[in-house]
Design a protein around this motif. Structure first.
Motif, PDB file in Angstrom:
ATOM      1  N   THR A 118      10.036   7.723-108.194  1.00  0.00           N
ATOM      2  CA  THR A 118      11.351   7.103-108.371  1.00  0.00           C
ATOM      3  C   THR A 118      12.279   7.680-107.316  1.00  0.00           C
ATOM      4  OG1 THR A 118      10.956   6.980-110.760  1.00  0.00           O
ATOM      5  CG2 THR A 118      13.218   6.659-110.008  1.00  0.00           C
ATOM      6  N   TYR A 119      12.794   6.849-106.420  1.00  0.00           N
ATOM      7  CA  TYR A 119      13.544   7.378-105.283  1.00  0.00           C
ATOM      8  C   TYR A 119      14.598   6.373-104.821  1.00  0.00           C
ATOM      9  CZ  TYR A 119       9.878   4.567-103.054  1.00  0.00           C
ATOM     10  OH  TYR A 119       9.015   3.561-102.718  1.00  0.00           O
ATOM     11  N   ALA A 120      15.518   6.898-104.011  1.00  0.00           N
ATOM     12  CA  ALA A 120      16.594   6.073-103.456  1.00  0.00           C
ATOM     13  C   ALA A 120      16.473   6.026-101.946  1.00  0.00           C
ATOM     14  CB  ALA A 120      17.956   6.641-103.850  1.00  0.00           C
ATOM     15  N   LEU A 121      16.940   4.930-101.356  1.00  0.00           N
ATOM     16  CA  LEU A 121      17.109   4.833 -99.914  1.00  0.00           C
ATOM     17  C   LEU A 121      18.582   5.081 -99.622  1.00  0.00           C
ATOM     18  CD1 LEU A 121      14.988   1.659 -99.030  1.00  0.00           C
ATOM     19  CD2 LEU A 121      14.237   4.020 -99.358  1.00  0.00           C
ATOM     20  N   VAL A 122      18.861   6.081 -98.784  1.00  0.00           N
ATOM     21  CA  VAL A 122      20.240   6.498 -98.512  1.00  0.00           C
ATOM     22  C   VAL A 122      20.449   6.547 -97.003  1.00  0.00           C
ATOM     23  CG1 VAL A 122      21.983   8.277 -98.902  1.00  0.00           C
ATOM     24  CG2 VAL A 122      20.176   7.928-100.594  1.00  0.00           C
ATOM     25  N   GLY A 123      21.591   6.073 -96.543  1.00  0.00           N
ATOM     26  CA  GLY A 123      21.923   6.122 -95.122  1.00  0.00           C
ATOM     27  C   GLY A 123      23.190   5.337 -94.860  1.00  0.00           C
ATOM     28  N   THR A 124      23.736   5.484 -93.678  1.00  0.00           N
ATOM     29  CA  THR A 124      24.988   4.805 -93.354  1.00  0.00           C
ATOM     30  C   THR A 124      24.763   3.307 -93.194  1.00  0.00           C
ATOM     31  OG1 THR A 124      24.636   5.162 -90.985  1.00  0.00           O
ATOM     32  CG2 THR A 124      25.890   6.834 -92.170  1.00  0.00           C
ATOM     33  N   GLY A 125      25.834   2.543 -93.359  1.00  0.00           N
ATOM     34  CA  GLY A 125      25.757   1.110 -93.142  1.00  0.00           C
ATOM     35  C   GLY A 125      25.306   0.809 -91.715  1.00  0.00           C
ATOM     36  N   GLY A 126      24.368  -0.121 -91.575  1.00  0.00           N
ATOM     37  CA  GLY A 126      23.854  -0.466 -90.258  1.00  0.00           C
ATOM     38  C   GLY A 126      22.655   0.345 -89.820  1.00  0.00           C
ATOM     39  N   ASP A 137      14.487  10.710-108.416  1.00  0.00           N
ATOM     40  CA  ASP A 137      13.883  12.038-108.279  1.00  0.00           C
ATOM     41  C   ASP A 137      13.821  12.507-106.826  1.00  0.00           C
ATOM     42  OD1 ASP A 137      13.380  12.076-111.051  1.00  0.00           O
ATOM     43  OD2 ASP A 137      11.509  10.964-110.767  1.00  0.00           O
ATOM     44  N   ALA A 138      14.096  11.622-105.869  1.00  0.00           N
ATOM     45  CA  ALA A 138      14.006  11.977-104.457  1.00  0.00           C
ATOM     46  C   ALA A 138      14.754  10.928-103.642  1.00  0.00           C
ATOM     47  CB  ALA A 138      12.544  12.057-104.013  1.00  0.00           C
ATOM     48  N   ALA A 139      14.870  11.180-102.333  1.00  0.00           N
ATOM     49  CA  ALA A 139      15.600  10.249-101.467  1.00  0.00           C
ATOM     50  C   ALA A 139      14.890  10.099-100.130  1.00  0.00           C
ATOM     51  CB  ALA A 139      17.028  10.741-101.235  1.00  0.00           C
ATOM     52  N   VAL A 140      14.829   8.850 -99.657  1.00  0.00           N
ATOM     53  CA  VAL A 140      14.428   8.563 -98.278  1.00  0.00           C
ATOM     54  C   VAL A 140      15.718   8.371 -97.495  1.00  0.00           C
ATOM     55  CG1 VAL A 140      13.198   7.012 -96.728  1.00  0.00           C
ATOM     56  CG2 VAL A 140      12.288   7.444 -99.022  1.00  0.00           C
ATOM     57  N   PHE A 141      15.975   9.270 -96.568  1.00  0.00           N
ATOM     58  CA  PHE A 141      17.229   9.251 -95.815  1.00  0.00           C
ATOM     59  C   PHE A 141      16.991   8.535 -94.496  1.00  0.00           C
ATOM     60  CE2 PHE A 141      21.047  10.945 -93.836  1.00  0.00           C
ATOM     61  CZ  PHE A 141      21.924  10.952 -94.911  1.00  0.00           C
ATOM     62  N   VAL A 142      17.780   7.492 -94.243  1.00  0.00           N
ATOM     63  CA  VAL A 142      17.570   6.640 -93.072  1.00  0.00           C
ATOM     64  C   VAL A 142      18.612   6.971 -91.999  1.00  0.00           C
ATOM     65  CG1 VAL A 142      17.311   4.276 -92.245  1.00  0.00           C
ATOM     66  CG2 VAL A 142      16.706   4.843 -94.606  1.00  0.00           C
ATOM     67  N   TRP A 165      24.429  12.880 -96.706  1.00  0.00           N
ATOM     68  CA  TRP A 165      23.418  13.937 -96.848  1.00  0.00           C
ATOM     69  C   TRP A 165      23.887  15.005 -97.842  1.00  0.00           C
ATOM     70  CZ3 TRP A 165      18.556  14.750 -96.489  1.00  0.00           C
ATOM     71  CH2 TRP A 165      18.062  16.058 -96.589  1.00  0.00           C
ATOM     72  N   ASN A 166      25.172  15.351 -97.790  1.00  0.00           N
ATOM     73  CA  ASN A 166      25.698  16.338 -98.737  1.00  0.00           C
ATOM     74  C   ASN A 166      25.566  15.842-100.177  1.00  0.00           C
ATOM     75  OD1 ASN A 166      26.364  18.231 -96.800  1.00  0.00           O
ATOM     76  ND2 ASN A 166      28.456  17.479 -96.536  1.00  0.00           N
ATOM     77  N   ALA A 167      25.720  14.526-100.377  1.00  0.00           N
ATOM     78  CA  ALA A 167      25.549  13.974-101.726  1.00  0.00           C
ATOM     79  C   ALA A 167      24.112  14.149-102.203  1.00  0.00           C
ATOM     80  CB  ALA A 167      25.936  12.494-101.743  1.00  0.00           C
ATOM     81  N   VAL A 168      23.157  13.906-101.307  1.00  0.00           N
ATOM     82  CA  VAL A 168      21.744  14.091-101.649  1.00  0.00           C
ATOM     83  C   VAL A 168      21.460  15.563-101.939  1.00  0.00           C
ATOM     84  CG1 VAL A 168      19.386  13.972-100.732  1.00  0.00           C
ATOM     85  CG2 VAL A 168      20.964  12.068-100.370  1.00  0.00           C
ATOM     86  N   LYS A 169      21.989  16.431-101.086  1.00  0.00           N
ATOM     87  CA  LYS A 169      21.766  17.876-101.246  1.00  0.00           C
ATOM     88  C   LYS A 169      22.389  18.388-102.542  1.00  0.00           C
ATOM     89  CE  LYS A 169      23.949  20.683 -98.481  1.00  0.00           C
ATOM     90  NZ  LYS A 169      24.377  21.434 -97.268  1.00  0.00           N
ATOM     91  N   ASN A 170      23.614  17.951-102.834  1.00  0.00           N
ATOM     92  CA  ASN A 170      24.294  18.404-104.052  1.00  0.00           C
ATOM     93  C   ASN A 170      23.607  17.900-105.311  1.00  0.00           C
ATOM     94  OD1 ASN A 170      26.204  19.709-102.473  1.00  0.00           O
ATOM     95  ND2 ASN A 170      27.661  18.014-102.523  1.00  0.00           N
ATOM     96  N   GLY A 207      20.498  17.888-105.577  1.00  0.00           N
ATOM     97  CA  GLY A 207      19.285  18.684-105.690  1.00  0.00           C
ATOM     98  C   GLY A 207      18.006  17.886-105.508  1.00  0.00           C
ATOM     99  N   LEU A 208      18.062  16.832-104.686  1.00  0.00           N
ATOM    100  CA  LEU A 208      16.909  15.945-104.553  1.00  0.00           C
ATOM    101  C   LEU A 208      16.047  16.311-103.346  1.00  0.00           C
ATOM    102  CD1 LEU A 208      18.571  12.473-105.207  1.00  0.00           C
ATOM    103  CD2 LEU A 208      17.264  13.857-106.820  1.00  0.00           C
ATOM    104  N   PRO A 209      14.719  16.345-103.510  1.00  0.00           N
ATOM    105  CA  PRO A 209      13.823  16.418-102.354  1.00  0.00           C
ATOM    106  C   PRO A 209      14.032  15.165-101.503  1.00  0.00           C
ATOM    107  CG  PRO A 209      12.627  16.815-104.403  1.00  0.00           C
ATOM    108  CD  PRO A 209      13.985  16.308-104.782  1.00  0.00           C
ATOM    109  N   ALA A 210      13.772  15.277-100.198  1.00  0.00           N
ATOM    110  CA  ALA A 210      14.047  14.127 -99.328  1.00  0.00           C
ATOM    111  C   ALA A 210      13.106  14.115 -98.136  1.00  0.00           C
ATOM    112  CB  ALA A 210      15.495  14.176 -98.842  1.00  0.00           C
ATOM    113  N   MET A 211      12.999  12.934 -97.536  1.00  0.00           N
ATOM    114  CA  MET A 211      12.375  12.766 -96.233  1.00  0.00           C
ATOM    115  C   MET A 211      13.320  11.924 -95.390  1.00  0.00           C
ATOM    116  SD  MET A 211       9.530   9.720 -96.504  1.00  0.00           S
ATOM    117  CE  MET A 211       9.645   9.458 -94.720  1.00  0.00           C
ATOM    118  N   VAL A 212      13.122  11.944 -94.070  1.00  0.00           N
ATOM    119  CA  VAL A 212      13.972  11.180 -93.159  1.00  0.00           C
ATOM    120  C   VAL A 212      13.126  10.142 -92.436  1.00  0.00           C
ATOM    121  CG1 VAL A 212      15.405  11.270 -91.079  1.00  0.00           C
ATOM    122  CG2 VAL A 212      15.645  13.042 -92.834  1.00  0.00           C
ATOM    123  N   PHE A 213      13.642   8.912 -92.390  1.00  0.00           N
ATOM    124  CA  PHE A 213      13.035   7.844 -91.591  1.00  0.00           C
ATOM    125  C   PHE A 213      14.004   7.522 -90.470  1.00  0.00           C
ATOM    126  CE2 PHE A 213      12.325   3.231 -90.765  1.00  0.00           C
ATOM    127  CZ  PHE A 213      11.007   3.329 -90.303  1.00  0.00           C
TER     128      PHE A 213
END
Length: 686
Positions: A10-18, A98-103, A118-123, A125-131
């Motif tokens: 269960t994970y989220a995709l997070v990143g700036t618009g565009g 439970d985790a985040a894919v950071f774009v 990124w600070n929101a993901v870190k705060n 406490g989620l494990p993450a990877m970057v694409f």
């Protein structure tokens, strides 16, 4: 324990618009077979951006959810908007994964808003990877984007898939751990090949750096690595996953989502490195009581979002925290102290809904229709074992507009229409200003407000006009006066008589209003003294200069007289009001304007322009701090000068600047502002 649950993600995709988050989501859904074709945001064919306002502006304005399988393992995905206007509830959404894919965009790299997200993901406490996306675009610079991960975000990236070629020459990725190239063909197909000769040395160096970073996250492994100089692939993978779960290591992959290049590699990393619902720490309520993420415990589910569906009505998006949820279950809402019947849960792929007939375990993100009184942030649980997850932090709103109807007299219709949006968008604030009578709508930015109004017009046929709201000025005094307030009226029969002597003096800023009863000898009976106080307060609320409330002054009632027959509370209330107005002629009243504390983050190259612009808005720059190419500027700025700052900042920085603001204090307005406000007040009263 269920093997299916151990392999669930269960994970989220997070990143700036565009940055291409939604394109990445489309690629993952296509690679998994959940959709038969990849939609495109630019064409309005994305299955995740389906609201008319999203199609119009070609970008996400609300989160989208998808359920699919990868190699027979169930995945729950949340695509979170990346525009600063629409990320106010990100902490609620991150509480449901439970985790985040950071774009990150290979063209623009790490931007100011990237750091905020990124600070929101870190705060959380989620494990993450970057694409790192868009490696095939003109001006793409993978090395620049990769360097920003450590230099600006301060993370420890572990490059697992490095691009083979860039921009128009991008043709695949190098698997750093396996030492082989994966070349992309049509429709996302992948062909294994040798690492190109001109990259071989670089990939070998990357592998050595990667192994060192992974080994450093485990003391025993580090000792073995120092002694033997090598680790097995199994040891490397086990230590990598351990480091990812602890948040110490961040895997990085490259690709091009729009061209369907790199999706299978991302899904494989998610499957092998991300946690299952069983791996996460216990959930906590407001009193730090724990609820373990286990399918065998009591049922509890957290509402991370509320969506409006044209057919099903209100949809509540639930993350199952613990227990096993079965269809047609009655659960208890501790926040509302009511029971809710959960009918058939729905699995989502964008706006497509599929009934979930089977029991659902922790980690599942599902939709439930037509809950009576449950709202975003509520927890549903078993009544005998109540539990309510601690609500995440909500940021303050940044901009406020006044709403008016197109036709006079439709104010209640406008208020009712916008009020219906509040359930699905908890970042909106709606209220009526008692001073001005305005209907005020507050949000995270101009686009946020405009989009909300568009929705209200489309759904509820409300003709709404947006206006800049009035600034909540205040008035105060700089001088002192002793005056008499005397009210005497005789018109046959019982008359009216009230007589008071008061001293009015200024107080420190922020001290408010003080009333002192200094009557001795009974010159004014005790029962009439509160009336004098009330008369002064009512007159002060109406102001003297421009109709704004008077603040920070003291009234000392020290003498007066009364009539045994004609005196009354009303007479002394009028006397107090008259005394206030008379005193203002000598107390040198001044206008106070609200001053905001503003924090602006921009790339370094815009710093001079931004500071100059803030100064032109009568701002007082308090200081600036630059870190790895991003400058944060703090300043005090009058509210009147900053109310429409969001679109101006966007224009000045090409959309790369972000800001926050909050009320700080009131201070005396300069003469030209006072004259303008007084003139506007007199014109409105005429």
């Amino acid at each position: 324990m269920s093997r299916a649950l151990e392999n669930q993600r269960t994970y989220a995709l997070v990143g700036t618009g565009g940055s291409g988050k939604t394109s990445l989501a489309e690629m993952l859904l296509f690679q998994s077979g959940a959709v038969s074709r990849m939609g495109k945001i630019e064409d309005g064919t994305s299955c995740l951006d389906y609201e008319p306002e999203e199609v119009k502006r070609r970008g996400s304005i609300q989160p989208a959810f998808a359920t699919f399988s990868w190699n027979k393992n169930r995945h729950f995905l949340a695509d979170i908007p990346g525009d600063n206007n629409f990320i106010g509830d990100i902490n609620y959404l991150l509480a449901g994964v439970d985790a985040a894919v950071f774009v990150v965009d290979a063209v623009d790299g790490v931007r100011p808003l990237t750091r905020k997200l990124w600070n929101a993901v870190k705060n959380a406490g989620l494990p993450a990877m970057v694409f790192i996306n868009k490696t095939d675009r003109d001006r793409a610079d993978f090395d620049m984007a990769f360097a920003g991960l450590s230099d600006i975000l301060g993370i420890k990236p572990v490059l697992l898939y490095s691009p083979v070629g860039q921009q128009e020459n991008f043709r695949g990725v190098a698997d750093v751990l396996a030492g082989k190239a994966l070349l992309f063909g049509e429709n996302g197909s992948v062909t294994e090949a040798d690492i190109p000769a001109d990259m071989a040395d670089d990939i070998q160096a990357l592998r050595e750096t990667m192994v060192e970073n992974i080994a450093e996250s485990d003391e025993e492994l580090m000792e073995k690595y120092l002694e033997e100089g090598e680790l097995t692939d199994e040891e490397i993978h086990a230590a990598l996953r351990k480091g990812v779960l602890k948040g110490e290591l961040i895997p990085v992959a490259a690709g091009s989502a729009l061209e369907n290049k790199g999706g299978a590699q991302v899904l494989d990393l998610i499957q092998s490195l991300f946690p299952s619902p069983l791996d996460r720490a216990a959930w906590l309520d407001e009193e730090d009581n724990e609820r373990v993420s286990s399918p065998d415990g009591p049922v509890s589910a957290f509402v991370i979002k509320t969506l409006a569906d044209p057919f099903a009505g209100q949809l509540s998006i639930l993350r199952i925290l613990s227990g096993t949820l079965k269809p047609d279950t009655t659960l208890y809402n501790p926040a509302r102290e009511e029971n809710e019947r959960v009918g058939t849960p729905l699995c989502l792929v964008g706006k497509e809904q599929t009934p979930c007939k089977e029991a659902l375990e922790p980690g599942a993100v599902i939709a439930v229709a037509k809950l009576k009184n449950t709202r975003t942030g509520d927890t549903l649980c078993e009544e005998k074992t109540p539990f309510a997850l601690a609500r995440p932090h909500m940021p303050p709103t940044l901009i406020t507009y006044a709403l008016a109807p197109q036709e006079k007299g439709d104010e209640d219709k406008v208020y009712a229409a916008v009020h219906k949006l509040l359930d699905e968008d908890i970042t909106l604030r709606l209220n009526r200003d008692e001073e001005t009578g305005d209907i005020l709508l507050s949000g995270m930015g101009q686009m946020h407000i405009e989009t909300a109004v568009e929705r209200a017009r489309r759904r509820y046929k409300a003709d709404i006009v947006l206006k800049t709201p009035k600034v909540p000025y205040r008035e105060t005094i700089k001088g002192k006066a002793q005056v008499q307030g005397r009210h005497k009226k005789q018109s046959g029969g019982r008359g009216q008589f009230g007589d008071c002597w008061v001293e009015i003096s200024p107080q420190e800023r922020g001290a408010g209003y003080t009333f002192e009863d200094a009557i001795v000898g009974g010159s004014i009976p005790r029962q009439y003294i509160p009336a004098v106080d009330k008369g002064v307060q009512e007159a002060a609320h109406r102001g003297y200069l421009a109709g704004y409330p008077m603040v920070d002054f003291k009234v000392r009632l020290y003498d007066g007289s009364y009539h045994t027959v004609d005196s009354s509370e009303m007479a002394f209330k009028i006397a107090g009001s008259l005394a206030f107005k008379k005193a203002m002629e000598s107390c040198r009243p001044v206008l106070l304007e609200p001053v905001m504390l503003v924090s602006v983050s921009v790339p370094d190259e815009y710093m001079g322009d931004i500071i100059g612009d803030l100064s032109s808005r009568r701002g007082k720059v308090l200081g600036s701090d630059s870190t790895a190419g991003i400058t944060e500027i703090k300043a005090h700025i009058p509210m009147n000068e900053i109310m429409r700052y969001a679109p101006d900042l966007r224009s000045m920085t090409g959309g790369q600047g972000v800001f926050t603001m909050e009320f700080d204090h009131y201070e005396e307005a300069p003469p030209h502002i006072t004259e303008k406000v007084v003139a506007e007040s007199q014109q409105a009263a005429a």
